[in-house]
Design a protein around this motif. Structure first.
Motif, PDB file in Angstrom:
ATOM      1  N   PRO A  93      36.581   5.081  13.808  1.00  0.00           N
ATOM      2  CA  PRO A  93      35.302   4.461  13.431  1.00  0.00           C
ATOM      3  C   PRO A  93      35.082   4.447  11.926  1.00  0.00           C
ATOM      4  CG  PRO A  93      35.012   5.929  15.308  1.00  0.00           C
ATOM      5  CD  PRO A  93      36.410   6.154  14.812  1.00  0.00           C
ATOM      6  N   LEU A  94      35.407   5.556  11.269  1.00  0.00           N
ATOM      7  CA  LEU A  94      35.241   5.618   9.816  1.00  0.00           C
ATOM      8  C   LEU A  94      36.350   4.861   9.099  1.00  0.00           C
ATOM      9  CD1 LEU A  94      33.659   6.843   7.435  1.00  0.00           C
ATOM     10  CD2 LEU A  94      35.149   8.845   7.586  1.00  0.00           C
ATOM     11  N   TRP A  95      37.569   4.986   9.607  1.00  0.00           N
ATOM     12  CA  TRP A  95      38.718   4.342   8.973  1.00  0.00           C
ATOM     13  C   TRP A  95      38.574   2.825   8.961  1.00  0.00           C
ATOM     14  CZ3 TRP A  95      44.444   4.581  11.080  1.00  0.00           C
ATOM     15  CH2 TRP A  95      45.303   4.103  10.084  1.00  0.00           C
ATOM     16  N   GLY A  96      38.158   2.242  10.074  1.00  0.00           N
ATOM     17  CA  GLY A  96      38.024   0.798  10.132  1.00  0.00           C
ATOM     18  C   GLY A  96      37.029   0.261   9.129  1.00  0.00           C
ATOM     19  N   VAL A  97      35.878   0.935   9.015  1.00  0.00           N
ATOM     20  CA  VAL A  97      34.837   0.481   8.083  1.00  0.00           C
ATOM     21  C   VAL A  97      35.295   0.640   6.638  1.00  0.00           C
ATOM     22  CG1 VAL A  97      32.491   0.919   7.273  1.00  0.00           C
ATOM     23  CG2 VAL A  97      32.994   0.945   9.724  1.00  0.00           C
ATOM     24  N   LEU A  98      35.859   1.816   6.318  1.00  0.00           N
ATOM     25  CA  LEU A  98      36.293   2.060   4.941  1.00  0.00           C
ATOM     26  C   LEU A  98      37.430   1.127   4.541  1.00  0.00           C
ATOM     27  CD1 LEU A  98      36.230   5.972   4.744  1.00  0.00           C
ATOM     28  CD2 LEU A  98      34.640   4.358   3.687  1.00  0.00           C
ATOM     29  N   LEU A  99      38.394   0.915   5.437  1.00  0.00           N
ATOM     30  CA  LEU A  99      39.511   0.029   5.109  1.00  0.00           C
ATOM     31  C   LEU A  99      39.037  -1.412   4.971  1.00  0.00           C
ATOM     32  CD1 LEU A  99      42.493  -0.311   4.602  1.00  0.00           C
ATOM     33  CD2 LEU A  99      42.859  -0.501   7.079  1.00  0.00           C
ATOM     34  N   GLY A 100      38.130  -1.835   5.835  1.00  0.00           N
ATOM     35  CA  GLY A 100      37.574  -3.177   5.706  1.00  0.00           C
ATOM     36  C   GLY A 100      36.873  -3.363   4.371  1.00  0.00           C
TER      37      GLY A 100
ATOM     38  N   VAL B  21      47.036  -8.338   5.929  1.00  0.00           N
ATOM     39  CA  VAL B  21      47.593  -7.148   6.577  1.00  0.00           C
ATOM     40  C   VAL B  21      46.541  -6.043   6.686  1.00  0.00           C
ATOM     41  CG1 VAL B  21      49.334  -5.344   6.414  1.00  0.00           C
ATOM     42  CG2 VAL B  21      49.924  -7.694   5.839  1.00  0.00           C
ATOM     43  N   GLY B  22      45.870  -5.752   5.585  1.00  0.00           N
ATOM     44  CA  GLY B  22      44.838  -4.718   5.613  1.00  0.00           C
ATOM     45  C   GLY B  22      43.678  -5.084   6.508  1.00  0.00           C
TER      46      GLY B  22
ATOM     47  N   VAL C   6      35.937   3.902  -4.209  1.00  0.00           N
ATOM     48  CA  VAL C   6      35.473   4.960  -3.295  1.00  0.00           C
ATOM     49  C   VAL C   6      35.921   4.669  -1.867  1.00  0.00           C
ATOM     50  CG1 VAL C   6      33.438   6.117  -2.341  1.00  0.00           C
ATOM     51  CG2 VAL C   6      33.491   5.484  -4.762  1.00  0.00           C
ATOM     52  N   ALA C   7      35.745   3.425  -1.422  1.00  0.00           N
ATOM     53  CA  ALA C   7      36.139   3.055  -0.063  1.00  0.00           C
ATOM     54  C   ALA C   7      37.652   3.182   0.121  1.00  0.00           C
ATOM     55  CB  ALA C   7      35.684   1.627   0.243  1.00  0.00           C
ATOM     56  N   THR C   8      38.424   2.810  -0.897  1.00  0.00           N
ATOM     57  CA  THR C   8      39.883   2.850  -0.784  1.00  0.00           C
ATOM     58  C   THR C   8      40.388   4.280  -0.678  1.00  0.00           C
ATOM     59  OG1 THR C   8      40.067   0.800  -2.059  1.00  0.00           O
ATOM     60  CG2 THR C   8      42.038   2.159  -1.876  1.00  0.00           C
ATOM     61  N   VAL C   9      39.883   5.174  -1.512  1.00  0.00           N
ATOM     62  CA  VAL C   9      40.318   6.567  -1.449  1.00  0.00           C
ATOM     63  C   VAL C   9      39.933   7.174  -0.098  1.00  0.00           C
ATOM     64  CG1 VAL C   9      39.992   8.858  -2.452  1.00  0.00           C
ATOM     65  CG2 VAL C   9      40.233   6.873  -3.947  1.00  0.00           C
TER      66      VAL C   9
END
Length: 268
Positions: A239-246, A205-206, A121-124
């Motif tokens: 803000p959302l991208w950083g949390v989800l990608l982490g 990298v991620g 879910v986080a990756t998508v």
């Protein structure tokens, strides 16, 4: 607070390096075929030389002007970018310290099967975050460019194309965290094809990109509010991208660290 300058650096570096990587993917197999005496290798090498010559003749001036635009922009923001990169280095140091101190039994949510579920879910979600910016920059290739009031020359159109390309590549690479090719190098990758992907490569990298997104988030959010343009957070959802990608990177690391290749990780 750091600003979004670090994201600009990452975007331009990615945009400039991707054509080089694509050329390498094509050139390396051709050169190896020539070294083995394959006829098709010589034909392909000659065709590549012709294509390169045509590109230089038709787009050489535009590419040179594009490179000048990029380097001038990076020089003008050198001080701010250096400060932000220093923040990113500090973030990485604290992340490493936290990782080294994280010991004992893992919680239940960190198990391979659990990490696979919430990590998907986080990756998508993380893969969707760069796409609005890609669409935004692709408008520079249309008669209705955003942020521009006058005509756009070819170097600027190339700049928009490269930035959009970098954003789309970020989205595709993010999906690699839940794909088989994120665990084993695909067949089209020269030299490394078929070999396991080192766990540290996507994690480092991620994690660096996720950290950069988190560092850029406060400044970008405040700037959007001060300018009365909260919609900008939909275009640049750092803000959302950083949390989800982490979270996506963490799930990938947990799954690979504990279970190696899990059958459920070969989808997408």
């Amino acid at each position: 607070m750091s600003d979004a300058g670090v994201m600009s650096v990452l975007g331009y570096v990615t945009g400039l390096s991707l054509p080089v990587a694509l050329v390498a993917v094509v050139v390396v197999p051709v050169v190896r075929a020539c070294l083995r005496g394959r006829v098709w290798g010589y034909v392909a090498l000659a065709a590549l030389a012709v294509v390169c010559a045509v590109v230089i003749v038709l787009l050489g001036g535009a590419l040179w002007a594009y490179a000048g635009n990029v380097t001038a922009g990076l020089r003008s923001y050198a001080g701010r970018t250096a400060w932000t990169l220093a923040d990113l280095a500090a973030f990485a140091a604290w992340a490493w310290i936290t990782f080294r101190l994280f010991g004992g039994a893992l919680p239940r949510w960190a198990g391979p099967e659990q990490a696979r579920r919430w990590g998907r879910v986080a990756t998508v979600g993380a893969a969707l975050c760069p796409l609005p910016y890609a669409c935004y920059r692709l408008t520079w290739l249309t008669p209705w460019p955003t942020d521009m009031s006058g005509p756009i020359d070819l170097p600027l159109r190339l700049q928009g194309l490269m930035l959009a390309f970098a954003a789309v590549t970020a989205s595709v690479l993010t999906l690699g965290l839940i794909s088989r090719w994120g665990e084993v190098f695909p067949r089209w990758v020269p030299v490394l094809r078929g070999r396991p992907v080192p766990v540290a490569l996507p994690v480092v990298v991620g994690g660096a990109v996720a950290g950069a997104c988190c560092l850029a988030s406060p400044g970008l959010t405040v700037n959007a509010v001060e300018r009365g343009e909260p919609w900008a957070l939909l275009l640049w959802p750092y803000p959302l991208w950083g949390v989800l990608l982490g979270a996506a990177v963490l799930a990938y690391g947990l799954r690979r660290r504990q279970g190696g290749y899990t059958p459920a990780s070969t989808g997408a």
